[in-house]
Design a protein around this motif. Structure first.
Motif, short mmCIF file in Angstrom:
data_model
loop_
_atom_site.label_atom_id
_atom_site.label_comp_id
_atom_site.label_asym_id
_atom_site.label_seq_id
_atom_site.Cartn_x
_atom_site.Cartn_y
_atom_site.Cartn_z
N ARG A 126 1.27 -1.32 -0.02
CA ARG A 126 -0.05 0.00 -0.05
C ARG A 126 0.98 0.88 -0.19
O ARG A 126 1.06 2.33 -0.54
N GLY A 127 1.91 1.38 1.00
CA GLY A 127 2.45 2.41 0.84
C GLY A 127 2.07 3.35 1.38
O GLY A 127 1.48 3.32 2.32
N ALA A 128 2.54 4.73 0.78
CA ALA A 128 1.30 6.29 1.77
C ALA A 128 1.02 6.44 0.48
O ALA A 128 1.24 6.99 -0.84
N ALA A 129 -0.82 5.92 0.16
CA ALA A 129 -1.47 6.24 -1.18
C ALA A 129 -2.69 7.07 -1.35
O ALA A 129 -2.99 7.59 0.86
N HIS A 130 -3.38 7.70 -1.73
CA HIS A 130 -4.66 8.21 -2.26
C HIS A 130 -5.28 7.43 -0.65
O HIS A 130 -5.89 6.46 -0.80
N THR A 131 -5.68 8.42 0.02
CA THR A 131 -6.93 8.75 0.95
C THR A 131 -6.52 8.32 2.32
O THR A 131 -7.20 8.80 3.64
N ASP A 132 -4.93 8.23 2.65
CA ASP A 132 -4.32 7.54 3.47
C ASP A 132 -4.20 8.84 4.47
O ASP A 132 -3.95 8.54 5.61
N ASP A 133 -4.46 10.06 4.46
CA ASP A 133 -3.93 11.64 5.37
C ASP A 133 -5.77 10.99 6.39
O ASP A 133 -5.62 12.22 7.16
N ILE A 134 -6.84 11.02 5.93
CA ILE A 134 -7.77 10.87 6.07
C ILE A 134 -8.00 10.58 7.30
O ILE A 134 -8.31 11.31 8.20
N PRO A 135 -7.31 9.55 7.82
CA PRO A 135 -7.63 8.97 9.29
C PRO A 135 -6.44 9.59 10.47
O PRO A 135 -6.78 9.73 11.41
N TYR A 136 -5.56 9.90 9.62
CA TYR A 136 -4.72 10.78 10.36
C TYR A 136 -5.57 12.34 11.26
O TYR A 136 -5.31 12.99 12.65
N VAL A 137 -5.82 13.18 10.40
CA VAL A 137 -6.88 14.03 10.65
C VAL A 137 -7.99 13.95 10.87
O VAL A 137 -8.20 14.64 12.53
N GLY A 163 -8.49 11.08 13.45
CA GLY A 163 -8.31 10.62 14.50
C GLY A 163 -8.81 9.05 14.42
O GLY A 163 -8.74 8.26 15.08
N THR A 164 -9.51 8.79 13.21
CA THR A 164 -10.08 7.58 13.49
C THR A 164 -8.96 6.47 12.63
O THR A 164 -9.43 6.02 11.92
N LEU A 165 -7.85 6.19 13.40
CA LEU A 165 -6.79 5.27 12.83
C LEU A 165 -7.13 3.90 13.07
O LEU A 165 -6.69 2.75 12.05
N ALA A 166 -8.26 3.99 13.93
CA ALA A 166 -8.79 1.86 14.15
C ALA A 166 -10.15 2.13 13.10
O ALA A 166 -10.34 0.50 13.06
N ALA A 167 -10.30 3.22 12.14
CA ALA A 167 -11.50 2.37 11.24
C ALA A 167 -11.73 1.72 10.14
O ALA A 167 -10.55 1.85 10.14
N LYS A 168 -12.30 1.07 10.24
CA LYS A 168 -12.18 0.26 8.62
C LYS A 168 -12.23 0.71 7.72
O LYS A 168 -12.28 2.19 7.34
N GLY A 169 -11.02 0.49 7.03
CA GLY A 169 -10.63 1.39 5.92
C GLY A 169 -9.69 1.77 6.06
O GLY A 169 -8.87 2.50 5.13
N SER A 170 -8.90 1.83 7.03
CA SER A 170 -7.75 2.99 8.27
C SER A 170 -6.76 1.91 7.21
O SER A 170 -6.80 0.76 7.69
N TYR A 171 -5.21 2.28 6.80
CA TYR A 171 -3.89 1.67 6.61
C TYR A 171 -2.75 2.15 7.82
O TYR A 171 -2.11 2.30 7.33
N SER A 172 -3.32 2.90 8.70
CA SER A 172 -2.87 3.71 9.34
C SER A 172 -1.85 3.31 10.23
O SER A 172 -0.94 2.82 10.85
#
Length: 519
Positions: free
Chosen positions: A425-436, A438-447
């Motif tokens: 996955r690397g660092a890809a499109h949408t990957d900044d969403i959970p950081y902003v 705070g939904t790091l553990a949500a479904k769809g997060s790669y953080s």
């Protein structure tokens, strides 16, 4: 100990974070608020804050401009999301044309609180998506960031952006109805957010991908002037809108795919919405692929392109963050899929060419990448080139346009942190969403949820909420973006400020014009 290019060390960042934590009030997540009522809306408790979901902000007939929902009325339990716009995705969600709903998360419902307000518009281009995505639930951002969070759904695809004005004055607003929905939602925020503890004089809009593009477009729409006071776009740009000629060709292709007569606008207006959605598989006559619907240069609601030939004057004074991810295209050019199977130096040029929006000789492009980065693999070159030639140029153009126009209050970032849970996955499109959010553990997060992920989330959340609260990012070390330095905050395990970090790639792709997807 590693020093960053701006002189900030990891120890400095840790100390700063600790100092902020020590000065903070009791964490809101530790509280258990009782359900609150605001006007006729009864909220629910969620992760230590008050949540009001599924608030209707407008109603609209098909292909008509929406009208505001009255504030007063029968009591409503605002505990569930409203239906999302009909689309070719998210078929596990309730979908309906009646989809003009927003959601509010707030630490407290005291009108005297006057907290900054962050209004989020979702991605999915202008065709798909919804703020019901767990990545964009606003409870943790509201709690940890001490802000009021609003998320908005609106009309998409043909329902929000089909260009029907050639059919007559009744369709004068078509082509931009989805944008007008967002303006109606911002008017709702202006008129009612104080009752939820928000400050209508401090409204920041932010959005990822298509949400960022919607914001860029609003920055050139006169009806949006004054409705927001700061903006942040995350991998989402709109340099140009669709011209009316191209928009009309797309509408005609859509009508043909639905097997309607060319002039049968009444059939288009009255057919079952399920059939209308099926027509979205029509081939786009301009760009190929599925038919594109997006904002149209109609000279009334949208009287100019958002960032061409320059940054729209009405929004140059709006403080703005623009961001991008280092390898955007890993999200939609699947590293495990057929486009990467058998990739090598003999075929990489042919595989890059259809994925970029700048017309350069792909053989020459590959030669430049190999000369500048001789240690990179074909896969690294493929993702760097497709990102820099497709997903990144719009952000560069917008940031440069604001800087050239003297819009001092502009800040640029790139997210470099690779996923610790999926190396491909690397660092890809949408990957900044959970950081902003705070939904790091949500479904769809790669953080991931490790300490570096939590630290970066705290930093990015502080940056965004700072912009909402004060008009400047909440990181004092983040310098504004000016020419020729192009200061860029690199968000990674070590956060650092760099000048023009991808300079040679930026210059390479600037040797030919960028074609805005959809135009």
């Amino acid at each position: 100990m590693h020093a960053t290019r701006s002189g900030i060390t990891r120890r400095t960042l840790v100390k700063a974070t600790a100092a902020l934590a020590a000065a903070a009030p009791v964490p809101l997540l530790a509280r258990s608020p009782k359900p609150a009522r605001v006007g006729r809306y009864a909220g629910v408790a969620e992760e230590g804050v008050h949540a009001f979901k599924g608030i209707r902000y407008g109603r609209a007939a098909r292909f008509a401009r929406a009208v505001a929902e009255p504030w007063d009325g029968a009591p409503v339990t605002a505990g569930r999301f409203g239906p999302i716009c009909p689309q070719r995705a998210m078929d596990d969600e309730a979908q309906a044309e009646d989809c003009l709903f927003l959601n509010v998360w707030t630490p407290e419902t005291d009108p005297r609180a006057k907290r900054a307000v962050m209004v989020y518009f979702h991605g999915g281009a202008y065709t798909t998506g919804s703020v019901t995505d767990p990545l964009t639930h606003g409870a943790r951002l509201a709690a940890d960031g001490d802000v009021v969070v609003v998320t908005v759904n609106q009309r998409l695809n043909a329902l929000g952006y089909a260009w029907l004005k050639p059919f007559g004055a009744a369709y004068a607003d078509s082509g931009n109805l989805g944008q007008l929905d967002l303006i109606l939602a911002l008017q709702w925020v202006r008129d009612h957010i104080a009752a939820f503890g928000g400050d209508p004089a401090r409204v920041m809009v932010f959005g990822q991908s298509g949400g960022g593009a919607k914001i860029a477009t609003l920055m050139a729409m006169p009806a949006a002037a004054g409705l927001f006071h700061a903006a942040a776009t995350m991998s989402g740009q709109q340099v140009q809108a669709s011209g009316p000629g191209h928009a009309w060709a797309r509408t005609q292709a859509f009508i043909a795919a639905l097997k309607l007569a060319p002039g049968d606008v009444e059939g288009l207006r009255t057919m079952p919405v399920e059939r209308l959605v099926e027509g979205l598989d029509a081939v786009d006559p301009i760009m190929g692929g599925p038919v594109y619907f997006g904002p149209v240069l109609d000279m009334t609601n949208l009287p100019r392109h958002p960032f061409w030939p320059d940054a729209a004057p009405q929004s140059r004074g709006v403080p703005m963050i623009l961001g991008n991810v280092i390898e955007e295209t890993r999200a939609f050019l699947n590293p495990r899929g057929p486009k990467l199977q058998g990739l090598d130096w003999s075929n990489i040029a042919a595989r890059i060419q259809p994925e970029v929006k700048i017309d350069l000789d792909p053989v020459w492009v590959v030669e430049q990448y190999r000369r500048h980065e001789p240690g990179w693999t074909p896969e690294q070159v493929y993702y760097a080139a497709t990102t820099a030639g497709r997903s990144w140029p719009g952000q560069v153009i917008e940031a440069d346009a604001r800087a050239a126009a003297g819009a001092e209050a502009t800040w640029v970032y790139q997210l470099d942190r690779r996923s610790p849970i999926d190396p491909l996955r690397g660092a890809a499109h949408t990957d900044d969403i959970p950081y902003v959010f705070g939904t790091l553990a949500a479904k769809g997060s790669y953080s991931g949820v490790d300490q570096p992920a939590r630290a970066l989330s705290a930093t990015m959340m502080r940056a965004f909420t700072g912009l909402a609260k004060t008009g400047r990012p909440g990181l004092s070390e983040w310098s504004p973006y000016r020419l020729p330095d192009r200061a860029t905050m690199v968000f990674d395990d070590v956060v650092r400020l760099e000048n023009d970090p991808r300079r040679w790639q930026r210059e390479l792709w600037a040797t030919a014009p960028y074609v805005q997807p959809g135009t």
